[in-house]
Design a protein around this motif. Structure first.
Motif, PDB file in Angstrom:
ATOM      1  N   THR A   1      23.585   5.444 -11.616  1.00  0.00           N
ATOM      2  CA  THR A   1      22.901   4.496 -12.406  1.00  0.00           C
ATOM      3  C   THR A   1      21.395   4.811 -12.774  1.00  0.00           C
ATOM      4  O   THR A   1      20.859   4.082 -13.461  1.00  0.00           O
ATOM      5  N   GLY A   2      20.980   5.754 -12.227  1.00  0.00           N
ATOM      6  CA  GLY A   2      19.581   6.462 -12.625  1.00  0.00           C
ATOM      7  C   GLY A   2      19.407   6.258 -14.392  1.00  0.00           C
ATOM      8  O   GLY A   2      18.326   5.597 -14.496  1.00  0.00           O
ATOM      9  N   PRO A   3      19.873   6.785 -14.938  1.00  0.00           N
ATOM     10  CA  PRO A   3      19.872   6.876 -16.464  1.00  0.00           C
ATOM     11  C   PRO A   3      19.859   5.274 -17.136  1.00  0.00           C
ATOM     12  O   PRO A   3      19.226   5.102 -17.848  1.00  0.00           O
ATOM     13  N   LEU A   4      20.835   4.388 -16.399  1.00  0.00           N
ATOM     14  CA  LEU A   4      21.105   3.231 -16.899  1.00  0.00           C
ATOM     15  C   LEU A   4      19.705   2.376 -16.857  1.00  0.00           C
ATOM     16  O   LEU A   4      19.287   1.548 -17.515  1.00  0.00           O
ATOM     17  N   PHE A   5      19.152   2.578 -15.625  1.00  0.00           N
ATOM     18  CA  PHE A   5      17.946   1.947 -15.207  1.00  0.00           C
ATOM     19  C   PHE A   5      16.694   2.722 -15.567  1.00  0.00           C
ATOM     20  O   PHE A   5      15.448   2.459 -15.102  1.00  0.00           O
TER      21      PHE A   5
ATOM     22  N   TYR B   1      15.521   5.648 -14.573  1.00  0.00           N
ATOM     23  CA  TYR B   1      14.914   6.112 -13.328  1.00  0.00           C
ATOM     24  C   TYR B   1      13.452   5.503 -13.198  1.00  0.00           C
ATOM     25  O   TYR B   1      12.556   6.044 -12.922  1.00  0.00           O
ATOM     26  N   SER B   2      13.478   4.169 -13.107  1.00  0.00           N
ATOM     27  CA  SER B   2      12.222   3.275 -13.071  1.00  0.00           C
ATOM     28  C   SER B   2      11.882   3.391 -11.736  1.00  0.00           C
ATOM     29  O   SER B   2      12.629   3.647 -10.680  1.00  0.00           O
ATOM     30  N   ASP B   3      10.489   2.686 -11.518  1.00  0.00           N
ATOM     31  CA  ASP B   3      10.034   2.635 -10.109  1.00  0.00           C
ATOM     32  C   ASP B   3      10.845   1.639  -9.324  1.00  0.00           C
ATOM     33  O   ASP B   3      11.039   1.879  -8.236  1.00  0.00           O
ATOM     34  N   THR B   4      11.563   0.389  -9.922  1.00  0.00           N
ATOM     35  CA  THR B   4      12.177  -0.320  -9.182  1.00  0.00           C
ATOM     36  C   THR B   4      13.569   0.102  -8.626  1.00  0.00           C
ATOM     37  O   THR B   4      13.989  -0.096  -7.558  1.00  0.00           O
ATOM     38  N   TRP B   5      14.146   1.156  -9.411  1.00  0.00           N
ATOM     39  CA  TRP B   5      15.221   1.891  -9.212  1.00  0.00           C
ATOM     40  C   TRP B   5      15.188   2.703  -8.152  1.00  0.00           C
ATOM     41  O   TRP B   5      15.930   2.693  -7.281  1.00  0.00           O
TER      42      TRP B   5
END
Length: 135
Positions: free
Chosen positions: A35-39, A41-45
């Motif tokens: 799911t990294g690319p979906l989000f 790779y945000s800080d929240t992720w």
């Protein structure tokens, strides 16, 4: 409260040691990674997995320690019973787990010296060597 905690801790510790728990943990990490690319790779992720693993690790430390303490106490009680029941055993050894590390180490050292002074054929190194040569 003790019984409830012991029951819960025992069940969780037993489950945590099973292959299924490893597969679940691995699956969570894989899903998180995918799911990294979906989000983006945000800080929240990143914070989600860091927080989750920190919480699980924190709680598991207490459960594992409880399980080890319980197992050690049960083994100690069994050993104490063997010492008490065996004729010729030195009852002074019952309860030595409550001594300091230095005192226990000194007892261990003196026991090793006592065994080293044993007559030939009764030395542990000879017994161990004989067992190892059976391969």
């Amino acid at each position: 409260m003790d019984r409830l905690f012991t029951a819960i801790a025992s069940r969780i510790a037993a489950f945590a040691g099973q292959p299924a728990s490893f597969i679940i943990a691995l699956s969570v990490i894989l899903i998180w990674g995918v799911t990294g690319p979906l989000f983006g790779y945000s800080d929240t992720w990143q914070l989600v997995i860091n927080t989750a693993t920190t919480i699980v690790t924190f709680l598991m430390v207490f459960l594992i320690q409880n399980s080890q303490n319980r197992d050690a106490a049960a083994i100690q009680a069994k050993l104490d019973e063997l010492i008490r029941a065996l004729e010729g055993a030195r009852a002074e050894f019952v309860g030595i787990e409550h001594l300091t590390d230095t005192q226990v180490e000194e007892i261990r050292r003196k026991l090793e010296e006592e065994v080293a002074a044993a007559p030939p054929g009764r030395r542990p190194t000879e017994t161990v060597d004989r067992l190892l040569s059976r391969r």
